[in-house]
Design an enzyme around this catalytic site. Structure first.
Site, short mmCIF file in Angstrom:
data_model
loop_
_atom_site.label_atom_id
_atom_site.label_comp_id
_atom_site.label_asym_id
_atom_site.label_seq_id
_atom_site.Cartn_x
_atom_site.Cartn_y
_atom_site.Cartn_z
CB THR A 34 -0.91 0.03 1.24
OG1 THR A 34 -0.11 -0.33 2.37
CG2 THR A 34 -2.06 -0.94 1.11
CG ASP A 170 10.77 -1.31 4.10
OD1 ASP A 170 9.61 -1.51 4.52
OD2 ASP A 170 11.25 -1.90 3.12
C1 GLA Z 1 9.07 -3.89 0.51
C2 GLA Z 1 9.27 -2.40 0.21
C3 GLA Z 1 8.24 -1.54 0.94
C4 GLA Z 1 6.83 -2.06 0.73
C5 GLA Z 1 6.76 -3.56 0.97
C6 GLA Z 1 5.41 -4.13 0.62
O1 GLA Z 1 9.37 -4.13 1.85
O2 GLA Z 1 10.57 -2.01 0.61
O3 GLA Z 1 8.36 -0.20 0.53
O4 GLA Z 1 6.37 -1.74 -0.56
O5 GLA Z 1 7.73 -4.27 0.22
O6 GLA Z 1 4.45 -3.65 1.49
#
Ligand code: GLA
Length: 382
Positions: A34, A170
């Protein structure tokens, strides 16, 4: 303790006393795929961190080492690369490049990285390196940049230097996570709210130990499918900018006119956004069973609609469900391998670890790593 050991190794290598910075990995409780749709996520920082030790050098060189890998990387500050080379040092040097581009030049420096976030497990070891490196480099040039801006800088480095089109989740939670809380983040405005995790719960993270090779390509493909969904939906809703702006009802109204795969991706995203908002409310009210139900729904949606799960993740999510102390769980992170996250009562967590490892081993023949974590604080000095 960990910082003292790292300082000692640094002094042995570089003969000077470093400053040390720490940034954690993360686990996402709700809101998957999302973030790059301007939507909502609800991750926690976890108690595995990466530390970066740094001290200035008299020359114009960036020397980068890691305790895990043997090579040493050296870059001239007068000739920094504009693209990563596929090496782990990209996550560090990319930050230097972004700082220089932003008009925050850095002096020569030696850096030593020590990571304890499992690599390739979907727990954001890369965001942890980026954020710790950013704090370290910023400590030398004195630039004052807020934590949300640091998160954006790290994301930009990963998008443009490393070459992975990740969202902001993240890096943001690695910067701003808080002990014993989940972070409800609006990925459009970057407004956030800390939501206490009920005291008697642990986060039990179960590593399937698989990472499918197509993960990065498929991640980018999913992003394109979401963009395609926005393009199609704007025929009827010209004001939308992202899937964040579409409701489940609006989407369903046009189900027959949207190609099936694109429809499924969109349905996951719009219903996942609704789950995050409902989930935040449940968790705030201490309604853990309801929150757990939404986690299970999220897993099903990621598996059936967004199609980013895999057999091992489905098995791991499934076998947790009737274990004592289980309150909810699902795959976490980008998918195609990596980990599940489970909410488990503290008193049952030890037994849960034994049982789930046993069950997963007998179903797949793979010995999983299981981590019992708590939500922890975001990046800091030391
Ligand atoms: C990875 C990406 C995040 C996010 C997730 C899925 O961890 O680094 O930015 O898009 O996938 O939610």
């Amino acid at each position: 303790m960990k910082s003292t050991e790292l300082a000692r190794s640094f002094e042995n290598l570089f003969r000077s006393v470093p400053k040390i910075f720490r940034a954690p990995g993360r686990v996402n409780l709700l809101g998957e795929h999302t973030d790059y749709n301007d939507g909502f996520v609800m991750p926690c920082a976890i108690d595995f961190s990466t530390r970066v030790a740094i001290s200035p050098r008299p020359d114009r060189t960036l020397v980068i080492r890691s305790e895990e890998f043997s090579e040493q990387f050296e870059f001239s500050l007068d000739n920094l690369p504009s693209q990563g080379r596929g090496a782990w040092s990209d996550y560090v040097v990319g930050i230097a490049v972004m700082l220089v581009q932003m008009g925050h030049p850095i002096p020569g420096a030696s850096l030593l990285v020590r990571g304890e976030v499992p690599i390739g497990a979907g727990l954001s070891s890369s965001a942890a390196v980026e954020v710790a490196s950013a704090l370290a480099l910023l400590s030398l040039n004195g630039a004052r940049i807020s934590l949300p801006e640091i998160a954006k800088l790290c994301q930009r480095s990963e998008n443009h230097f490393v070459g992975a089109r990740v969202g902001i989740m993240d890096q943001f939670v690695s910067c701003l996570g808080k002990a014993d809380h989940a972070l409800l983040l609006d990925c459009r405005s970057l407004e956030f709210k800390l939501i206490p995790i009920p005291e008697n719960l642990r986060l039990v993270i179960c590593n399937t130990m698989v990472k499918h090779d197509h993960a990065r390509g498929s991640y980018n493909r999913r992003r394109e499918e979401c963009d395609e969904g926005v393009r199609i939906l704007s025929n009827w809703y010209p004001q939308i900018r992202a899937l964040r702006d579409v409701s489940v009802e609006q989407l369903k109204e046009h189900a027959a006119e949207i190609p099936e795969a694109i429809y499924k991706r969109c349905l996951h995203v719009v219903s996942e956004n609704a789950r995050v908002l409902a989930g935040a409310q449940y968790l705030t009210n201490g309604e853990v069973a309801q929150f757990g139900r939404l986690m299970r729904e999220s897993h099903r949606s990621l598996s059936d609609l967004f199609e980013v799960s895999c057999r091992e993740l489905d098995v791991m999510a499934e076998i947790a469900q009737d274990l004592e102390g289980y309150r909810g769980g699902r795959m976490t992170g980008g998918g195609f391998g990596g980990c599940t996250v489970n909410l488990v009562t503290t008193e049952s967590s030890e037994k849960f670890v034994e049982r789930i490892a046993e069950r997963y081993r007998s179903a797949t023949g793979i010995h999983p790593d299981i981590y019992v974590c708590s939500a922890s604080n975001g990046a800091s000095a030391g």
